[in-house]
Scaffold this active site. Sequence first.
Site, PDB file in Angstrom:
ATOM      1  N   ASP A   1       0.872  -1.174   0.000  1.00  0.00           N
ATOM      2  CA  ASP A   1       0.000   0.000   0.000  1.00  0.00           C
ATOM      3  C   ASP A   1       0.911   1.227   0.000  1.00  0.00           C
ATOM      4  O   ASP A   1       2.106   1.133   0.298  1.00  0.00           O
ATOM      5  CB  ASP A   1      -0.891  -0.039   1.239  1.00  0.00           C
ATOM      6  CG  ASP A   1      -1.739   1.192   1.393  1.00  0.00           C
ATOM      7  OD1 ASP A   1      -2.455   1.540   0.439  1.00  0.00           O
ATOM      8  OD2 ASP A   1      -1.675   1.821   2.466  1.00  0.00           O
TER       9      ASP A   1
ATOM     10  N   ASP B   1      -0.205   5.125   0.910  1.00  0.00           N
ATOM     11  CA  ASP B   1      -0.469   6.101   1.972  1.00  0.00           C
ATOM     12  C   ASP B   1      -0.503   5.431   3.333  1.00  0.00           C
ATOM     13  O   ASP B   1      -1.289   4.510   3.567  1.00  0.00           O
ATOM     14  CB  ASP B   1      -1.817   6.802   1.727  1.00  0.00           C
ATOM     15  CG  ASP B   1      -1.836   7.571   0.429  1.00  0.00           C
ATOM     16  OD1 ASP B   1      -1.648   8.793   0.462  1.00  0.00           O
ATOM     17  OD2 ASP B   1      -2.011   6.940  -0.636  1.00  0.00           O
TER      18      ASP B   1
END
Length: 224
Positions: free
Chosen positions: A7, A9
């Site tokens: 991922d 953020d």
Amino acid sequence: MKSVIFDLDGTLADTSGDLLAAANHCFREMGHGDVLQHGDDAGVALRGGRFMLTAGLKRVGAYDVDTVDRYYPVLLAAYGEAIAEHTTLYPGAMEAVEQLKTLGFAVGVCTNKPEGLARQLLTELDVLEAFGALVGADTLPVRKPDPAPLVETVRRLRCDPRQCLLVGDSDTDRNTARAAGVPSVLVTFGPSGEDMAALEPEALLEDYAALPKVVQALLGPMSI
């Protein structure tokens, strides 16, 4: 070939400062001033643009879905104009990525940030070329926690989708990995780190220096 998918953020980078600035740009246009606060609302920021707009409008008693829909493109535009002023990679993140590659693992990014903005951010952070694939929120018709974006990231790496894991920072990432039938590793150094254990991932990560060993424990070593 086995792969490790990240991922973006709250996992690879702390993007909360620039996201909050973009949201407050919208709130100022609405006449509410700066509604979200740096630091205190970092966890809100990392839930995405619509979540920030919704949370801020509810805070000032002005929420309605039409306003969120109208200002979401404004937020994205403001964010794109200042995407890396406050954003920093988490300590050791890229060192861990490079070590995984040295060990023979392919690496990619699967994010719910729009692909164009994700590509722009990774470029401005000078790390885009480190990853073999990137899938964003609008790359496919669906987004995480649907497993399709994760599977597509692995497919673009030309790897086996049954031999991957997802490194993330949220219930969205945990649920994505679960839906795909693969392990998840959740980081504990983000704004919501104290909540990660309750999600029962296959592993928790307190420091990126430990990631290569965690990956090898979950996926097995690569033969190179």
